[in-house]
Design an enzyme around this catalytic site. Sequence first.
Site, short mmCIF file in Angstrom:
data_model
loop_
_atom_site.label_atom_id
_atom_site.label_comp_id
_atom_site.label_asym_id
_atom_site.label_seq_id
_atom_site.Cartn_x
_atom_site.Cartn_y
_atom_site.Cartn_z
N GLU A 166 44.71 10.21 77.56
CA GLU A 166 45.00 10.84 76.26
C GLU A 166 46.25 10.29 75.58
OE1 GLU A 166 45.07 15.11 76.54
OE2 GLU A 166 42.98 15.22 77.15
N GLU A 365 37.31 14.94 81.58
CA GLU A 365 37.89 16.30 81.61
C GLU A 365 37.07 17.18 80.68
OE1 GLU A 365 42.08 17.01 80.72
OE2 GLU A 365 42.61 15.15 81.74
#
Length: 467
Positions: A166, A365
């Site tokens: 991320e 995720e």
Amino acid sequence: MKKVKFNKKFYWGTATSGPQSEGFYNKPNDSNWDHWFKEEPERFFNQVGPELTSNVYEKYPTDIALMKKLNLNSIRTSIQWTRIIDDLETSSINQEGINFYKRYFQELKDNNIELFINLFHFDMPYELQKIGGFENKKVIDLYAKFAKICFEQFGEYADKWFTFNEPVVTVHAGYLADYHLPQVNDLKRAITVGFNTIVAHTRAVAEFKKVFKKDKNKQIGIILNLTPTYPASDSKEDIEASKFCDAIFNKFWLDSTIKGTFPKLLVDELTKYNLLPEYTKEDLALIKENKITIVGVNYYAPSRAKAPSKKMDKPTDLSFWFESYQMPNARMNIYRGWEIFPDAIYDIALNLKDNYGNIEWFISENGMGVENEARFRNEQGFIEDDYRIDFIKEHLYYLAKAIDEGANCKGYHLWTLVDNWSWLNAYKNRYGYIELDLPTQERKIKKSGEFIAKVAKSGEFDFEFKK
Ligand code: BGP
């Protein structure tokens, strides 16, 4: 009632990161988080810091046994730069840190659990943050050296490697908001760090190719939090706002790493307002030459965007182009303030299929953090997290639908195995298939863990939309 089915080779696993699971133990360097907690513990929920977490440093054999119990066949975690490097200036090795990862990874291998390994999960060494983090080209060089050391030391334990988790979060939270260090609010610096992170990523990919040469089993990619972006209305202004939001949060990262290019809309706007980062021809060539072959997708919530409410002469932050919008009556995870919108997984999948050459990817995720889960403990002492089971089922339903239509998704990793430490939120919201009792470090499988054990074994489950 519908049967949702996955193929036999599907990866069923979980995700975590080094800083959120291992505990501090013998780390020669502080990360931004270690340092921040020492300076301002009151910023962290209940003043719980990263020093203990779920103590994977010592508990990994227990956790691996639990993975087996849940029939999981894969896991993603990260190697901490601050653990394996001793002197950050010279990149000398901390053998104790290397030995820890080797013990841990060998145990996974012995148990036939495939390791997906990531190199950077929000955890800049604080000493390097002090000299500018990724604003400083020297830190890019040091990151590339760290990556090379990881490939050489741990190559035998993993085939699937990832450079960053991320990256947009580090940029946004650290350079446009104050929930990561260095807590500055500066658009130009944010853009520089974003671009330099892509350069750092590409340098790691180049090192990867040198170390593993033509080994066909080895893959390198990046983990992106993709947030499909929906306009607040059909108006031209909202649609434009949503396109810009998508360009900065999704396309910038996808295009540069998969195609080696940058989205035109973004480049045009940044050029217009003199916000382009400094770059060299070599940087662009490197980005072109070092494309990835696998993507990890973290998906929690979509983005919704509307046109800016105030007119500005020039951009000082992102609200010049768009503002976030929350749908009235949106279904929310109130503990995290995130919208729950499983349908978006299908949109992510089709985007990767249609616009990114159907690149191989997996859900790296997805999950639901809930506060005070002890409320849901049953008489036998186990947490009945039916809300998490519903959440997982709905997301898997849309994933399976996309796979049936040709999406190249290879697995589903829940965030997370054992409740872990959540940055400023510490242990406020729990995400795991397995409950952690922080003081005793006892682990107990939740109802969702029992559920996934069955799904991972059979590859299927029955599904019906709840009314
Ligand atoms: C992702 C991060 C994870 C994890 C997760 C849950 O953005 O990659 O590190 O923390 O979100 O979010 P949080 O822990 O903030 O609730």
